[in-house]
Design an enzyme around this catalytic site. Structure first.
Site, short mmCIF file in Angstrom:
data_model
loop_
_atom_site.label_atom_id
_atom_site.label_comp_id
_atom_site.label_asym_id
_atom_site.label_seq_id
_atom_site.Cartn_x
_atom_site.Cartn_y
_atom_site.Cartn_z
N LYS A 1 1.83 1.88 9.53
CA LYS A 1 1.49 2.04 8.11
C LYS A 1 0.01 2.30 7.92
O LYS A 1 -0.39 3.05 7.04
CB LYS A 1 1.88 0.78 7.32
CG LYS A 1 3.37 0.68 7.04
CD LYS A 1 3.64 -0.32 5.92
CE LYS A 1 5.12 -0.47 5.65
NZ LYS A 1 5.42 -1.49 4.64
N LYS B 1 12.33 7.75 11.01
CA LYS B 1 13.18 6.87 10.20
C LYS B 1 13.34 7.43 8.78
O LYS B 1 12.38 7.93 8.20
CB LYS B 1 12.49 5.50 10.19
CG LYS B 1 13.13 4.45 9.35
CD LYS B 1 12.39 3.12 9.49
CE LYS B 1 11.42 2.91 8.34
NZ LYS B 1 11.12 1.51 8.04
N LYS C 1 11.82 5.36 2.22
CA LYS C 1 11.61 5.53 0.78
C LYS C 1 10.26 6.17 0.51
O LYS C 1 10.03 6.69 -0.57
CB LYS C 1 11.77 4.21 0.03
CG LYS C 1 10.99 3.04 0.58
CD LYS C 1 11.17 1.75 -0.24
CE LYS C 1 12.37 0.93 0.16
NZ LYS C 1 12.29 -0.48 -0.24
#
Ligand code: AMP
Ligand code: TRP
Length: 340
Positions: A118, A201, A204
């Site tokens: 991230k 992956k 969202k």
């Protein structure tokens, strides 16, 4: 190893950061429902305090929290059977989180791959909360002495960290207080990949909406996204081994398996020899039949926000009843004076 000295109790959570995807559904919510219906005590949270580790617009956060609650219920979670609530309404999570911050070692945190993914090259600009988040996640689980944690594969490392934190707490204070919670990661769909890139992956936060199926997508959108999903030019083989180097094809078979409740090996036998032109419409029909009623029910529930808030408040009261006595014991173990 299953810890048998603690009563079985399931805890899991999802961030209300918008765009609940098919990955969340197959990797998490569908299995939350299975565990609820197996008669185990189940506690499911909307982890709003985790969501704010990256910027959330306040109005969106409220809407997304309620929408996630609606999704939980539309997918089959029953507020009479499971405790459903948003994390910030039970302050014991944050209180235990602080204590666990003081148990957790920096070296352990530095190994967390999700933070590295991230933060990327921008680690210096990330919030302290994003870095500390796995320790709050450990508190979420341990404040209920939960023994089982259904999650997608990407969360396995965090549940393993929770086990290390629990063991260190028990060891440092010479108690047998926290259980060793087990990650529950099994079946098809524990890692649903992007429809545009089978090595990434489904997320969202992917900038391309075509990469994912959102739980709120209507039938036409679902069908369009599956029609446009990236594939290759080969027909489907009759066994999963032959899909080892075909990530996009493997992902679509896995999604089919997750939705139909079959194993990928059974699905591939059924569709062997088909071209994607044949297989994609089958998958689209299956996805629409499964997901459209959920989206309709979510829309219906979102029309009555006060009912959702009532369910979350009631869930939070029930969660706090379990968490507060455990927190009081932790305070005693740690040596905090409690005199009010
Ligand atoms: P998050 O959306 O990151 O809060 O994740 C909520 C839950 O959904 C966690 O248990 C994740 O492991 C699971 N999850 C998220 N994305 C996927 C995916 N693409 N495939 C399978 N599970 C997923
Ligand atoms: N970290 C999880 C995610 O991003 C969400 C989460 C927070 C969670 N606390 C949890 C999952 C406790 C399971 C148990 O997906």
């Amino acid at each position: 190893m299953t810890d048998t000295s603690f009563t079985p109790r399931v805890f899991s959570g999802i961030q209300p950061s918008g765009n609940l995807t098919l990955g969340n559904y197959l990797g998490a919510v569908k299995r939350f429902v299975d565990m609820q219906n197996a008669g185990i005590e189940t506690i499911y949270c909307m982890v709003d305090m985790h969501a704010i580790t990256v910027w959330q617009d306040p109005a969106d956060l409220k809407r997304n929290t309620r929408e996630l609650a609606a999704a939980y219920i539309a997918c089959g979670l029953d507020p009479a059977k499971s405790i459903l609530f948003n994390q910030s309404q039970v302050p014991a999570h944050a209180e235990l989180g602080w204590i666990l911050n003081c148990v957790t070692r920096l070296g352990w945190m530095n190994r967390m791959t999700q933070f590295k993914d991230k933060a990327g090259k921008n680690a210096e600009k990330m919030s302290l909360g994003l870095y500390a988040y796995p320790s709050l996640m450990a508190a979420d689980i341990l404040i209920y002495k939960a023994t089982h944690v259904p999650v997608g594969e990407d969360q396995k490392q965090h549940v393993e960290l929770t086990r290390d934190i629990a063991a260190k707490f028990n060891h440092d204070f010479k108690v047998d207080f926290f259980p060793q919670p087990e990650p529950i990661i099994d079946g098809a769909g524990t890692r649903v990949m992007s429809l545009r890139d089978g090595t990434k992956k489904m997320s969202k936060s992917d900038p391309s909406d075509l990469s994912r199926i959102n739980m709120t997508d209507d039938a036409d959108t679902i069908a369009k996204k599956i029609r446009k999903a990236k594939t290759d030019a080969e027909p489907l083989p009759d066994n999963m081994d032959d899909l080892a180097d075909r990530p996009e094809a493997r992902n679509l078979i896995n999604i089919y398996a997750g939705l139909s409740g079959q194993t990928p090996a059974d699905v591939i036998k059924e569709v062997a020899g088909q071209q994607f032109g044949q297989f994609k419409p089958l998958l689209a029909d299956l996805a629409v039949a499964h997901l459209s009623p959920i989206a309709d029910e979510m829309r219906r529930l979102m029309d009555d926000v006060s009912e959702i808030d009532r369910i979350l408040g009631d869930g939070a009261n029930r969660a706090a009843e379990i968490a507060e006595p455990i927190l009081a014991e932790v305070f005693d173990i740690v040596g905090f004076v409690r005199s009010r």
